[in-house]
Design a protein around this motif. Structure first.
Motif, PDB file in Angstrom:
ATOM      1  N   TYR A  34      11.713  27.848   3.517  1.00 60.77           N
ATOM      2  CA  TYR A  34      10.300  27.523   3.729  1.00 60.77           C
ATOM      3  C   TYR A  34       9.769  26.610   2.626  1.00 60.77           C
ATOM      4  O   TYR A  34       8.993  25.687   2.908  1.00 60.77           O
ATOM      5  N   SER A  38       8.082  23.151   3.662  1.00 59.72           N
ATOM      6  CA  SER A  38       6.658  22.929   3.420  1.00 59.72           C
ATOM      7  C   SER A  38       6.397  21.852   2.375  1.00 59.72           C
ATOM      8  O   SER A  38       5.267  21.390   2.232  1.00 59.72           O
ATOM      9  N   GLU A  45       4.254  25.108  11.696  1.00 57.91           N
ATOM     10  CA  GLU A  45       4.032  25.913  12.899  1.00 57.91           C
ATOM     11  C   GLU A  45       3.519  25.062  14.052  1.00 57.91           C
ATOM     12  O   GLU A  45       3.633  25.457  15.221  1.00 57.91           O
ATOM     13  N   VAL A  79       8.914  29.028   9.545  1.00 57.81           N
ATOM     14  CA  VAL A  79       7.498  29.182   9.196  1.00 57.81           C
ATOM     15  C   VAL A  79       6.948  30.508   9.709  1.00 57.81           C
ATOM     16  O   VAL A  79       6.104  31.137   9.053  1.00 57.81           O
ATOM     17  N   ARG A 153      -3.876  29.218  10.608  1.00 57.59           N
ATOM     18  CA  ARG A 153      -3.805  28.222   9.541  1.00 57.59           C
ATOM     19  C   ARG A 153      -5.195  27.831   9.054  1.00 57.59           C
ATOM     20  O   ARG A 153      -5.399  27.604   7.864  1.00 57.59           O
TER      21      ARG A 153
END
Length: 401
Positions: A34, A38, A45, A79, A153
């Motif tokens: 991750y 990221s 996502e 994610v 989010r």
């Protein structure tokens, strides 16, 4: 990873490091996977669910044996594990005293806001709609992207200090005062229409008229009966062969359409491999989505000449077969009508022919642009890449000012 030279990284608009995070995933190092993912992708996502995956089209295994690694599914698995295991927590940065306004809460605007917020800017997002997400929320159906994924989010972004001003229509000629810089991320709001005879008839809609309304209905909003765009019990014609047209098919099926036909003006592309678009070009091949599998007919090389009506409502569309030939000057092929015409009986027509690139006023030097507003309609992942580029430019401008 035994790729030799991995082309997936090169093909990705946001330069994801697919070999690195997939190797970590293979070794069971989920947090590391991750962290790598990221570092280049703000919202995996989203891309893990809706990106057409240029990486997979360039995968060594795709090019050698037509069996690419399931990169997109691996991305969303990473994610989702990160959310489940609590790796993703709000991080509130130290503020640097400078303010930035982002106009538009779609994927590009959200990336700009996220990147600048992490650098300490106080970011306010303005959007004309009632909730953030842009076409992620109001264009893409829930069966492809559940809106809980967006809300999850947005809660993180709000906790990190990003300010949301929803339901605010901003005049691009008079931007809000009090900000050190601005980023215009308003997308491509104007759909390509089909101005042929009979266009004024009832029952002919732009694709987003249906898609946006359906998403709002699923969120609990109600609409008067005479304003509903609903396919229940109707013979539906979708004009346009792209992803938006596919979304209209899936939505029409769920609403209870009697039949759905999708027509496309271009020829039917080859299945699996197209010698006219060899790698590294984007492969133009026959694409079947889950919506197509749920029930629709498809036809190609048809242009629409006129809409036919009865009592003010659309009842048919006169179409004509066309032929395509290479242009002597190169570039776009030449279309020739054949004279073979027919009338398709319909009760509803959905126009899914893309969007027009917007024109913008001349902006001041502290105004930047990102996403479809800058490039014209493209992929969500390209809008996100544009958001990263614009945020870096804004940071450089304000740091050197």
């Amino acid at each position: 990873m035994d790729c030799g030279v991995p082309f997936c990284h090169w093909a990705c608009p946001i330069a994801n490091k697919q070999p690195e995070w997939q190797d970590a995933l293979y070794k069971g190092k989920w947090r590391k996977a991750y962290e790598i993912l990221s570092s280049t992708c703000d919202f995996p996502e989203f891309t893990g669910r809706i990106c057409p995956a240029p990486c997979e089209k360039s995968c060594v295994l795709k090019l050698s044996c037509d069996q690419p690694v399931t990169i997109r599914e691996n991305e969303v698995a990473i994610v989702e594990a990160a959310f489940r295991e609590g790796y993703i927590q709000p991080i509130i940065p130290v503020r640097n005293g400078k303010k930035v306004a982002v106009i538009g809460a779609g994927p590009a605007g959200l990336v700009v806001a996220n990147q600048l917020n992490q650098k300490g800017y106080t970011v306010t997002i303005f959007d004309k709609d009632e909730a953030p997400g842009g076409l992620l929320r109001f264009g893409i159906p829930n069966f492809k992207l559940d809106k809980n994924v967006i809300d999850r989010r947005m809660s993180i972004l709000e906790a990190e200090g990003i300010l949301f001003e929803m339901g605010v229509e901003v005049d691009l000629n008079r931007l809000p005062e009090g900000f050190d810089a601005y980023c215009v991320c308003t997308g491509t709001p104007t759909a390509r229409d089909l101005p042929i005879p009979g266009r004024e008839l009832k029952g002919i809609y732009l694709a987003l008229d249906m898609l946006a309304q359906q998403n709002r209905i699923l969120e609990g909003q109600t609409f008067p009966k005479d304003k509903l765009v609903n396919a229940k019990g109707k013979k539906v014609l979708v004009i346009g062969g792209g992803d938006t047209g596919s979304d209209c098919i899936g939505t029409s099926v769920r609403q209870g359409a009697v039949s759905v036909l999708q027509i496309e003006i271009m020829p039917k592309p080859p299945v699996d491999h197209n010698p006219a678009t060899p790698w590294p070009q984007w492969p133009i091949v026959f694409k079947t989505t889950s919506s197509h599998e749920e029930g629709c007919s498809r036809r190609w090389c048809l242009t629409s000449n006129q809409f036919i009506g009865k009592n003010g409502k659309v009842s048919g569309v006169e179409v004509e077969e066309v032929e395509w030939a290479p242009s002597p000057e190169g570039g776009r092929p030449v279309m020739t009508p054949t004279g073979k015409k027919e009338v398709i009986e319909v009760d509803m027509v959905l126009l899914a022919m893309g969007f027009l690139k917007p024109e913008h006023p001349k902006y001041a030097e502290n105004v930047f642009m990102a996403g479809d507003a800058d490039t014209g309609a493209s992929l969500v992942v390209r809008a996100m890449a544009g958001g990263r580029t614009a945020s870096a430019a804004i940071d450089s401008y304000l740091s050197n000012k």
